[in-house]
Write a protein that holds these residues in place. Structure first.
Motif, PDB file in Angstrom:
ATOM      1  N   GLU A  49     -32.437 -10.496 -33.418  1.00 56.63           N
ATOM      2  CA  GLU A  49     -33.607  -9.540 -32.817  1.00 56.63           C
ATOM      3  C   GLU A  49     -34.678  -9.755 -33.618  1.00 56.63           C
ATOM      4  O   GLU A  49     -35.899  -9.819 -33.010  1.00 56.63           O
ATOM      5  CB  GLU A  49     -33.131  -7.981 -32.848  1.00 56.63           C
ATOM      6  CG  GLU A  49     -31.886  -7.759 -31.792  1.00 56.63           C
ATOM      7  CD  GLU A  49     -31.315  -6.463 -32.118  1.00 56.63           C
ATOM      8  OE1 GLU A  49     -30.480  -5.782 -31.104  1.00 56.63           O
ATOM      9  OE2 GLU A  49     -31.306  -5.976 -33.186  1.00 56.63           O
ATOM     10  N   GLN A  77     -17.900  -4.178 -29.736  1.00 53.33           N
ATOM     11  CA  GLN A  77     -18.116  -2.893 -29.797  1.00 53.33           C
ATOM     12  C   GLN A  77     -19.052  -2.349 -28.874  1.00 53.33           C
ATOM     13  O   GLN A  77     -19.925  -3.002 -28.564  1.00 53.33           O
ATOM     14  CB  GLN A  77     -18.644  -2.511 -31.113  1.00 53.33           C
ATOM     15  CG  GLN A  77     -17.615  -2.983 -32.503  1.00 53.33           C
ATOM     16  CD  GLN A  77     -16.345  -1.972 -32.380  1.00 53.33           C
ATOM     17  OE1 GLN A  77     -16.479  -0.827 -32.176  1.00 53.33           O
ATOM     18  NE2 GLN A  77     -15.309  -2.797 -32.404  1.00 53.33           N
ATOM     19  N   PRO A  78     -19.108  -1.256 -28.321  1.00 55.56           N
ATOM     20  CA  PRO A  78     -20.079  -0.813 -27.239  1.00 55.56           C
ATOM     21  C   PRO A  78     -21.493  -0.882 -27.696  1.00 55.56           C
ATOM     22  O   PRO A  78     -22.050  -1.187 -26.994  1.00 55.56           O
ATOM     23  CB  PRO A  78     -19.439   0.706 -27.077  1.00 55.56           C
ATOM     24  CG  PRO A  78     -18.107   0.854 -27.387  1.00 55.56           C
ATOM     25  CD  PRO A  78     -17.895  -0.393 -28.587  1.00 55.56           C
ATOM     26  N   GLN A  79     -21.847  -0.701 -28.836  1.00 62.00           N
ATOM     27  CA  GLN A  79     -23.181  -0.801 -29.257  1.00 62.00           C
ATOM     28  C   GLN A  79     -23.595  -2.154 -29.374  1.00 62.00           C
ATOM     29  O   GLN A  79     -24.624  -2.617 -29.174  1.00 62.00           O
ATOM     30  CB  GLN A  79     -23.277   0.140 -30.696  1.00 62.00           C
ATOM     31  CG  GLN A  79     -22.599  -0.511 -31.914  1.00 62.00           C
ATOM     32  CD  GLN A  79     -21.186  -0.034 -31.887  1.00 62.00           C
ATOM     33  OE1 GLN A  79     -20.857   0.628 -30.995  1.00 62.00           O
ATOM     34  NE2 GLN A  79     -20.838   0.113 -32.932  1.00 62.00           N
ATOM     35  N   ASP A  80     -22.748  -2.963 -29.670  1.00 61.36           N
ATOM     36  CA  ASP A  80     -22.909  -4.498 -29.837  1.00 61.36           C
ATOM     37  C   ASP A  80     -23.369  -4.901 -28.364  1.00 61.36           C
ATOM     38  O   ASP A  80     -24.198  -5.759 -28.271  1.00 61.36           O
ATOM     39  CB  ASP A  80     -22.189  -5.146 -30.500  1.00 61.36           C
ATOM     40  CG  ASP A  80     -21.808  -4.730 -31.921  1.00 61.36           C
ATOM     41  OD1 ASP A  80     -22.952  -4.441 -32.502  1.00 61.36           O
ATOM     42  OD2 ASP A  80     -20.948  -5.045 -32.613  1.00 61.36           O
ATOM     43  N   ARG A  81     -22.397  -4.573 -27.510  1.00 62.07           N
ATOM     44  CA  ARG A  81     -22.477  -4.897 -26.203  1.00 62.07           C
ATOM     45  C   ARG A  81     -23.872  -4.609 -25.626  1.00 62.07           C
ATOM     46  O   ARG A  81     -24.467  -5.391 -24.709  1.00 62.07           O
ATOM     47  CB  ARG A  81     -21.411  -4.430 -25.314  1.00 62.07           C
ATOM     48  CG  ARG A  81     -21.404  -4.963 -24.010  1.00 62.07           C
ATOM     49  CD  ARG A  81     -20.111  -4.373 -23.101  1.00 62.07           C
ATOM     50  NE  ARG A  81     -18.900  -4.978 -23.452  1.00 62.07           N
ATOM     51  CZ  ARG A  81     -18.303  -6.197 -23.011  1.00 62.07           C
ATOM     52  NH1 ARG A  81     -19.295  -6.725 -21.976  1.00 62.07           N
ATOM     53  NH2 ARG A  81     -17.258  -6.694 -23.429  1.00 62.07           N
ATOM     54  N   GLN A  82     -24.332  -3.340 -25.870  1.00 62.48           N
ATOM     55  CA  GLN A  82     -25.292  -2.720 -25.009  1.00 62.48           C
ATOM     56  C   GLN A  82     -26.567  -3.445 -25.801  1.00 62.48           C
ATOM     57  O   GLN A  82     -27.429  -3.839 -25.124  1.00 62.48           O
ATOM     58  CB  GLN A  82     -25.634  -1.113 -25.663  1.00 62.48           C
ATOM     59  CG  GLN A  82     -26.742  -0.512 -25.032  1.00 62.48           C
ATOM     60  CD  GLN A  82     -26.703   0.924 -25.441  1.00 62.48           C
ATOM     61  OE1 GLN A  82     -25.977   1.354 -26.485  1.00 62.48           O
ATOM     62  NE2 GLN A  82     -27.569   1.650 -24.646  1.00 62.48           N
ATOM     63  N   ARG A  83     -26.591  -3.886 -27.165  1.00 68.89           N
ATOM     64  CA  ARG A  83     -27.882  -4.565 -27.671  1.00 68.89           C
ATOM     65  C   ARG A  83     -27.726  -5.916 -27.179  1.00 68.89           C
ATOM     66  O   ARG A  83     -28.792  -6.493 -26.828  1.00 68.89           O
ATOM     67  CB  ARG A  83     -27.698  -4.627 -29.126  1.00 68.89           C
ATOM     68  CG  ARG A  83     -27.857  -3.453 -30.037  1.00 68.89           C
ATOM     69  CD  ARG A  83     -27.147  -3.427 -31.270  1.00 68.89           C
ATOM     70  NE  ARG A  83     -28.097  -4.407 -32.090  1.00 68.89           N
ATOM     71  CZ  ARG A  83     -27.848  -4.549 -33.482  1.00 68.89           C
ATOM     72  NH1 ARG A  83     -26.834  -4.165 -34.167  1.00 68.89           N
ATOM     73  NH2 ARG A  83     -28.814  -5.406 -34.279  1.00 68.89           N
ATOM     74  N   SER A  85     -26.678  -6.866 -24.195  1.00 67.12           N
ATOM     75  CA  SER A  85     -27.203  -6.669 -22.696  1.00 67.12           C
ATOM     76  C   SER A  85     -28.756  -6.316 -22.515  1.00 67.12           C
ATOM     77  O   SER A  85     -29.226  -7.062 -21.687  1.00 67.12           O
ATOM     78  CB  SER A  85     -26.433  -5.662 -22.193  1.00 67.12           C
ATOM     79  OG  SER A  85     -25.066  -5.855 -21.941  1.00 67.12           O
ATOM     80  N   ALA A  86     -29.116  -5.754 -23.387  1.00 67.00           N
ATOM     81  CA  ALA A  86     -30.623  -5.649 -23.771  1.00 67.00           C
ATOM     82  C   ALA A  86     -31.697  -6.982 -23.960  1.00 67.00           C
ATOM     83  O   ALA A  86     -32.522  -7.195 -23.133  1.00 67.00           O
ATOM     84  CB  ALA A  86     -31.050  -4.590 -24.695  1.00 67.00           C
ATOM     85  N   LEU A 107     -21.918 -11.829 -19.315  1.00 67.72           N
ATOM     86  CA  LEU A 107     -22.549 -10.834 -20.198  1.00 67.72           C
ATOM     87  C   LEU A 107     -24.177 -10.955 -19.904  1.00 67.72           C
ATOM     88  O   LEU A 107     -24.711 -10.091 -20.711  1.00 67.72           O
ATOM     89  CB  LEU A 107     -22.433 -11.256 -21.472  1.00 67.72           C
ATOM     90  CG  LEU A 107     -21.022 -11.022 -22.162  1.00 67.72           C
ATOM     91  CD1 LEU A 107     -21.095 -11.583 -23.729  1.00 67.72           C
ATOM     92  CD2 LEU A 107     -20.744  -9.247 -22.221  1.00 67.72           C
TER      93      LEU A 107
END
Length: 212
Positions: A49, A77-83, A85-86, A107
């Motif tokens: 990032e 981890q859900p938070q890593d997947r969300q990052r 995906s963003a 992904l």
């Protein structure tokens, strides 16, 4: 443009190239009873990032072994997947297959075995005799000796036909470019090395390289 993170920025196409992210490496040891803190993926994502913000890149090319194993996609981890995906949702993202993660996944972005742009070929493993190839896989590092002291750092290595990027992931190791694994890949008379320092990159003459 080699970055101190180990990424390569290509301004002409506004692309960031990264090799060997090895997401989910620490979690891959859990089935064998080795429970390591699963923070390596988050650390690598933070680095990624930062580089995207620094360069303003609109395209990311991941040169294989983005995951330490194929099912690493499922242990995010859900938070890593969300990052992640963003990132894949806002950037033109290409995942190239590696030996650790050869299968396509869902992904976001585009999965491929290799990619060709502007006369260059991008793939995970370097091959001897291929012109215009950019690859990863070997996690190159250079050791130099000067004034009785030595230093070893990850590096970019290239000649007129081949460039190998250093491993980008937070939990990855490295391999000396004078080791047998690199034998026959580079024209030694044309070999160029850029070592990664603490706050900048350094071109190094091949005459200063040492094996150990």
């Amino acid at each position: 443009m080699p970055l101190i993170s180990g990424a390569l920025y290509w301004p002409e196409i506004d692309a960031l190239l990264v090799a060997d992210l090895h997401f989910e490496k620490f979690s891959s040891f859990a089935p064998s009873g080795q429970f390591l803190p699963p923070y390596d993926t988050a650390m690598t994502l933070q680095r990624l990032e930062g580089d995207i913000d620094l360069t303003g890149a609109r395209k990311v090319i991941a040169l294989g072994d983005s995951f330490h194993r194929d099912n690493g996609v499922n242990t995010l981890q859900p938070q890593d997947r969300q990052r992640l995906s963003a990132l894949t949702g806002t950037l033109d993202w290409v995942w190239l297959a590696g030996n650790h993660d050869p299968s396509a996944h869902a992904l976001g972005g585009h999965c491929a075995a290799q990619l060709a742009i502007a006369g260059l070929t991008f793939q995970h493993e370097p091959r001897p005799g291929t012109k215009g190839l950019v690859a990863g896989h070997l996690h190159p590092a250079a050791r130099i000796a000067m004034n009785g002291k030595s230093a070893r750092r990850s590096c970019f290595a290239y000649d007129d036909n081949l460039m190998i990027l250093p491993a980008y992931g937070a939990s990855t190791g490295s391999l000396n470019i004078l080791s047998p694994a690199f034998q026959g890949l580079f024209d030694k008379s044309a070999l160029q090395v850029v070592m990664i320092g603490r706050d900048r990159t350094y071109p190094v003459g091949s005459s200063r390289l040492v094996a150990r």
